[in-house]
Design a protein around this motif. Sequence first.
Motif, mmCIF file in Angstrom:
data_model
loop_
_atom_site.group_PDB
_atom_site.id
_atom_site.type_symbol
_atom_site.label_atom_id
_atom_site.label_comp_id
_atom_site.label_asym_id
_atom_site.label_seq_id
_atom_site.Cartn_x
_atom_site.Cartn_y
_atom_site.Cartn_z
ATOM 1 N N GLU A 143 0.819 -1.221 0.000
ATOM 2 C CA GLU A 143 0.000 0.000 0.000
ATOM 3 C C GLU A 143 0.850 1.268 0.000
ATOM 4 O O GLU A 143 0.313 2.363 0.054
ATOM 5 N N GLY A 144 2.171 1.114 -0.055
ATOM 6 C CA GLY A 144 3.048 2.281 -0.163
ATOM 7 C C GLY A 144 3.670 2.743 1.142
ATOM 8 O O GLY A 144 4.316 3.795 1.181
ATOM 9 N N ILE A 145 3.503 1.987 2.223
ATOM 10 C CA ILE A 145 4.121 2.345 3.498
ATOM 11 C C ILE A 145 5.572 1.882 3.456
ATOM 12 O O ILE A 145 5.840 0.687 3.382
ATOM 13 N N VAL A 146 6.495 2.825 3.499
ATOM 14 C CA VAL A 146 7.917 2.512 3.384
ATOM 15 C C VAL A 146 8.458 1.877 4.664
ATOM 16 O O VAL A 146 9.239 0.935 4.619
ATOM 17 N N ASP A 147 8.027 2.391 5.812
ATOM 18 C CA ASP A 147 8.512 1.906 7.100
ATOM 19 C C ASP A 147 7.313 1.508 7.975
ATOM 20 O O ASP A 147 6.803 2.322 8.750
ATOM 21 N N PRO A 148 6.830 0.264 7.849
ATOM 22 C CA PRO A 148 5.643 -0.164 8.605
ATOM 23 C C PRO A 148 5.773 0.000 10.119
ATOM 24 O O PRO A 148 4.794 0.353 10.783
ATOM 25 N N ALA A 149 6.945 -0.230 10.667
ATOM 26 C CA ALA A 149 7.121 -0.086 12.117
ATOM 27 C C ALA A 149 6.894 1.368 12.538
ATOM 28 O O ALA A 149 6.226 1.636 13.540
ATOM 29 N N ARG A 150 7.422 2.284 11.781
ATOM 30 C CA ARG A 150 7.262 3.705 12.102
ATOM 31 C C ARG A 150 5.793 4.126 11.967
ATOM 32 O O ARG A 150 5.263 4.822 12.818
ATOM 33 N N TRP A 151 5.130 3.686 10.883
ATOM 34 C CA TRP A 151 3.723 4.020 10.685
ATOM 35 C C TRP A 151 2.913 3.515 11.885
ATOM 36 O O TRP A 151 2.065 4.233 12.407
ATOM 37 N N SER A 152 3.197 2.291 12.303
ATOM 38 C CA SER A 152 2.474 1.697 13.426
ATOM 39 C C SER A 152 2.681 2.488 14.708
ATOM 40 O O SER A 152 1.738 2.684 15.482
ATOM 41 N N ARG A 153 3.909 2.939 14.958
ATOM 42 C CA ARG A 153 4.185 3.735 16.165
ATOM 43 C C ARG A 153 3.417 5.046 16.140
ATOM 44 O O ARG A 153 2.997 5.541 17.177
ATOM 45 N N LEU A 154 3.229 5.617 14.947
ATOM 46 C CA LEU A 154 2.542 6.908 14.835
ATOM 47 C C LEU A 154 1.031 6.788 14.916
ATOM 48 O O LEU A 154 0.374 7.658 15.482
ATOM 49 N N TYR A 155 0.461 5.744 14.320
ATOM 50 C CA TYR A 155 -0.984 5.691 14.153
ATOM 51 C C TYR A 155 -1.720 4.683 15.025
ATOM 52 O O TYR A 155 -2.939 4.655 15.025
ATOM 53 N N LEU A 156 -1.002 3.846 15.728
ATOM 54 C CA LEU A 156 -1.647 2.850 16.581
ATOM 55 C C LEU A 156 -1.252 3.084 18.027
ATOM 56 O O LEU A 156 -0.178 3.593 18.307
ATOM 57 N N PRO A 157 -2.106 2.659 18.963
ATOM 58 C CA PRO A 157 -1.696 2.761 20.368
ATOM 59 C C PRO A 157 -0.554 1.793 20.634
ATOM 60 O O PRO A 157 -0.319 0.880 19.826
ATOM 61 N N PRO A 158 0.165 1.979 21.719
ATOM 62 C CA PRO A 158 1.269 1.059 22.008
ATOM 63 C C PRO A 158 0.744 -0.371 22.148
ATOM 64 O O PRO A 158 -0.005 -0.674 23.060
ATOM 65 N N ILE A 159 1.127 -1.213 21.197
ATOM 66 C CA ILE A 159 0.704 -2.613 21.206
ATOM 67 C C ILE A 159 1.972 -3.454 21.164
ATOM 68 O O ILE A 159 2.586 -3.583 20.130
ATOM 69 N N PRO A 160 2.369 -3.994 22.313
ATOM 70 C CA PRO A 160 3.614 -4.805 22.304
ATOM 71 C C PRO A 160 3.446 -6.071 21.487
ATOM 72 O O PRO A 160 2.383 -6.561 21.275
#
Length: 160
Positions: A143-160
């Motif tokens: 879908e064009g997300i270059v850095d999935p880990a970074r996107w997740s940190r920005l848009y999702l609550p902290p989910i270990p």
Amino acid sequence: CGGRSASSERYMREIVGSVRCVYGTDMEPDRNKSGLWWLQLMRAEASVLEGCVELARLATGDPAASEARVHKLSRWLEKTGRPYARGYGAMLRRGCALVGGAAAEGDLRDAIRHFDAARMKVHAAALQRALGDPDGEAAMREEGIVDPARWSRLYLPPIP
């Protein structure tokens, strides 16, 4: 109030374009022209942002943080009945469970199901990634997300 100014028209076009980019143009085709629908969408976004901030505060042990507030936001999101909001509500419930030390994989799977129904591919894929599914990261990249880990940190609550 009269007509909108040129700058407010431009602003609305940018907002509508951004929302369509994130949610897809046919997310809610019967409501795309409703000002009330856009307002509800922005309120849902603000609620999930507030919930994510509160979860981060809870996760760091902030004594002023309120788990009850996160639950209230989650209930409101669920009550809207909209798939995107229900996905956010389930995601916040998952965050509360994790902060409390409980496993809540079912809430995350509910969120994925609701995000899929809302055609929010990136959100669903990010949560699949959080469950350890390698297809989630691949779908995000597709879908064009270059850095999935970074996107997740920005848009999702902290989910270990």
